[in-house]
Design a protein around this motif. Structure first.
Motif, PDB file in Angstrom:
ATOM      1  N   ALA A  95      50.960  50.205  48.824  1.00 51.60           N
ATOM      2  CA  ALA A  95      49.630  50.691  48.451  1.00 51.60           C
ATOM      3  C   ALA A  95      48.668  50.754  49.635  1.00 51.60           C
ATOM      4  N   GLY A  96      48.950  49.980  50.690  1.00 51.74           N
ATOM      5  CA  GLY A  96      48.006  49.941  51.818  1.00 51.74           C
ATOM      6  C   GLY A  96      46.959  48.860  51.642  1.00 51.74           C
ATOM      7  N   ASP A  97      47.169  47.976  50.660  1.00 58.23           N
ATOM      8  CA  ASP A  97      46.236  46.872  50.429  1.00 58.23           C
ATOM      9  C   ASP A  97      46.908  45.541  50.734  1.00 58.23           C
ATOM     10  N   VAL A  98      46.091  44.581  51.147  1.00 58.87           N
ATOM     11  CA  VAL A  98      46.570  43.212  51.299  1.00 58.87           C
ATOM     12  C   VAL A  98      46.162  42.449  50.041  1.00 58.87           C
ATOM     13  N   ALA A  99      47.093  41.659  49.543  1.00 60.74           N
ATOM     14  CA  ALA A  99      46.806  40.907  48.313  1.00 60.74           C
ATOM     15  C   ALA A  99      47.587  39.608  48.329  1.00 60.74           C
ATOM     16  N   TYR A 100      47.263  38.729  47.427  1.00 68.17           N
ATOM     17  CA  TYR A 100      48.123  37.570  47.191  1.00 68.17           C
ATOM     18  C   TYR A 100      48.149  37.312  45.694  1.00 68.17           C
ATOM     19  N   ARG A 101      49.142  36.528  45.320  1.00 69.44           N
ATOM     20  CA  ARG A 101      49.241  36.150  43.918  1.00 69.44           C
ATOM     21  C   ARG A 101      49.042  34.654  43.817  1.00 69.44           C
ATOM     22  N   ASP A 102      48.304  34.195  42.830  1.00 72.71           N
ATOM     23  CA  ASP A 102      48.095  32.754  42.727  1.00 72.71           C
ATOM     24  C   ASP A 102      49.198  32.119  41.874  1.00 72.71           C
ATOM     25  N   ASP A 103      49.070  30.853  41.613  1.00 70.82           N
ATOM     26  CA  ASP A 103      50.132  30.139  40.898  1.00 70.82           C
ATOM     27  C   ASP A 103      50.359  30.661  39.479  1.00 70.82           C
TER      28      ASP A 103
END
Ligand code: PRX
Length: 632
Positions: A498-506
């Motif tokens: 997508a061209g985005d930086v992201a993270y996923r939480d617990d």
């Protein structure tokens, strides 16, 4: 630009969770997200074909999906027309006299169009298009203010099987011309003026300049709002009203293959040239239909208000197509949120009993600055579902939006893109929310966070946001540039990046941190640093330029440019203003940098590429990271 390589350590601090009242979940179309999601993952083709069956098709599909990486086709063999489902399907029922469009102009004028009337106008304009020689596959440019005719123009173009390309009316003549040329548009639809904060914006004059020397353009149709009306010149110009009056109100929707193009929408990438993202009738229709219905829990009695502009994808999917596919009543407003005063939108919500309200974080932050008294002085009790889109929403703005609207409405923080066509990571009305998180993927969407080699990132670590399987409303290509399309699926093999930086939480909730490429988000508007730079470099005094986005408390990001002048030119405030005016003329007001700094050198790699990352880090007083490839 957010750099995924500088592994973002994110604290998995306990975030505040807000769970909507039980009755919100129980009355929603989807009351059990988990089981619907799991069912869709187990058999995506059954899931999507089940949804597609809720709509009308001239001929059913013989195959749901053909996936030849990285090319997808959906609903193969089916025939349809998205406008049939937006209009004809409703006028055959009691919705014929239901209000489709409640329009309010900035000057206080208003119009109400029922589904029956909208259908008639679309048919008339579609017949008119045919008399002007527009046929299936032709490209039509739409450069209009937020007026009902913009709806009519889009739908009529799609009805005859032509391809519309709406250009946001804040773009300059040169930017419009570039898009007209790329699309080889045969026709341009415009209006004499648009209104913004009490000023009239001369749109027709922009079109005049844009079509000069654009040989493909055979006709320009003009909506004349002012009185006395402006003159219509020359053989290729047509008056909107006259064309409608002389055209038949009967015009059947063209039978389209489900994979036939519906529109292109130009958006910014990492090069100076915008890309024409292409969407098709069938899959786009299915994706926008179901996401509008489920995300906003849209019901017949709702009054739906989305503040976007149809010049951007949100307007395409969630003002025009998605709501009309659902037979919704749509409030459509011209003008700014704070003109004539910061109570404008709150007043509209009260006046029209708006139940669903969808806007942007920038707008929320700007209204927040004016204080609580504006929302507090209006009755907002009709609201039941809220939404935001376009950029990350900071928890502070989220909490304010939630509080001033009565702390009972769930906020749908919808993550998606021009390319995805529909909301991809989004809450549904009943799910527990965390302010600032777009929560989890829509059923049928498989999202993940990977490192640049394609390995999944552990929870709370930043990486590239990707989509792992095709979906119906995905872009089919980049107009005339299939290589650019393939890049989306090849930069990390087998997934859409997508061209985005992201993270996923617990809890598996997604947090979107920003772009990983050279795309800026200024007030939610998408702009390429390369586009801004090429506009600046086209000024006679400029030798080189570098643009970066700086965090801005209101706009999300603001543009800062560094400029090296050619020999013989002296830096100064006059030249600074001249260069800014040049950007306004070349690209449009949205691209004008907030800051312009003259410099004598720029950080570059040995191969001569400007290291914007280094500029940005220095500007923000951060570590510059790995600079081993730095030449200067
Ligand atoms: O960076 C993401 C941001 O907007 C980009 C897509 O921009 P555009 O194609 O103009 O479409 C905007 C309207 C859909 C994304 O790559 N973005 C969009 N929605 C969100 C978001 N960032 C964070 N949270 C969102 N809800």
């Amino acid at each position: 630009m957010t750099n995924p390589d500088e592994k973002i350590d994110v604290f998995s601090e306990a975030r505040k969770i807000w769970t909507p009242p039980e009755e919100v979940r129980l009355r929603a179309w989807v009351s059990d997200y988990e089981s619907v999601y799991q069912k869709a993952v187990a058999d995506p083709e059954a899931f999507w074909s089940g949804i597609a069956s809720e709509l009308d098709w001239f001929q059913p599909w013989t195959q749901v999906l053909e996936w030849r990486y990285p090319w997808a086709k959906w609903f193969l063999g089916a025939r349809c027309n998205i406008t049939y489902n937006c209009l004809d399907r409703h006028v055959k029922t009691w919705r014929r006299n239901k209000v489709a469009l409640l329009w309010v102009g900035e000057d206080g004028s208003s119009q109400v169009l029922t589904y029956g009337e909208l259908h008639r106008q679309v048919c008339r304009f579609a017949s008119g298009l045919k008399t002007l020689g527009i046929k299936k596959g032709d490209r039509v440019m739409i450069y209009m203010p937020r007026i009902p005719q913009q709806f009519v123009a889009m739908l009529a173009v799609a009805r005859v099987g032509a391809i519309h390309s709406v250009v946001y009316s804040g773009f300059s003549a040169l930017a419009l011309r570039e898009r007209i040329e790329d699309a080889e548009a045969k026709l341009v639809v415009t209006a004499d003026v648009g209104f913004q904060r009490g000023k009239s914006i001369q749109l027709k004059a922009v079109v005049d300049e844009a079509v000069e020397g654009a040989p493909s353009v055979q006709h320009v149709v003009v909506v004349r709002r002012q009185s006395p009306p402006i003159e219509i010149f020359g053989p290729r110009e047509r008056d909107w009203d006259a064309l409608l009056k002389q055209s038949s109100a009967i015009c059947e929707a063209e039978s389209m293959d489900s994979e036939d193009p519906l529109y292109t929408l130009y958006t910014s990438g990492t090069t100076g040239r915008p890309k024409g993202v292409l969407h098709v009738h069938g899959g786009y229709m299915v994706g926008t239909y179901i996401t509008t219905k489920w995300v906003f829990d849209l019901k017949d009695e709702d009054v739906y208000f989305c503040t976007a502009d149809p010049g951007w994808v949100t307007g395409h999917s969630y003002i025009v197509y998605g709501p009309l596919l659902n037979g919704a009543t749509i409030l459509f407003a011209e003008g700014a949120p704070d003109y004539p005063d910061p109570g404008r939108w709150w007043k509209l919500i009260e006046q029209h009993g708006v139940t669903i309200f969808y806007t942007t974080p920038t707008a929320i932050r700007s209204l927040m600055r004016y204080g609580d008294e504006w929302p507090a002085s209006h009755d907002l009790s009709s609201l039941r579902i809220l939404g935001t889109v376009g950029e990350p929403i900071n928890p502070e703005a989220w909490l304010w939006y939630h509080r001033v609207t009565g702390e009972r409405c769930p906020i749908m923080d919808t993550w998606w893109q021009t390319e995805t066509g529909m909301t991809m990571i989004t809450p549904l009305p009943g799910v527990p929310l965390k302010p600032g998180s777009a929560t989890r993927p829509f059923p049928g969407i498989v999202a993940d966070v990977l490192d640049k080699d394609g390995k999944p990132m552990p929870p709370n670590k930043g990486g590239s946001l990707v989509i792992k399987t095709p979906w119906p409303s995905m872009l089919r290509t980049v107009y005339k540039d299939p290589d650019r399309y393939e890049q989306y699926w090849r930069s990390i093999p087998n997934v859409y990046t997508a061209g985005d930086v992201a993270y996923r939480d617990d809890d598996g909730y997604f947090w979107i941190l920003g772009r990983s490429d050279d795309v800026l988000k200024v007030s939610g508007y998408r702009l390429g640093t390369a586009e801004v730079e090429s506009a600046i470099v086209s000024h006679a005094a400029v030798a080189e330029a570098a643009a970066i986005g700086k965090p801005d408390p209101l706009k999300g990001e603001a543009i800062k440019v560094f400029v090296i002048l050619k020999q013989g030119y002296t830096p100064g405030s006059e030249l600074r203003e001249e260069i800014k005016a040049h950007v306004r003329h070349t690209l449009g007001p949205i691209a004008v940098p907030s800051e312009l700094e003259f410099t004598t050198s720029l950080p570059k790699t040995r191969s001569g590429k400007i290291m914007r990352r280094v500029l940005k880090a220095k500007e923000l007083g951060l570590e510059t990271g790995d600079t081993s490839t730095l030449e200067e």
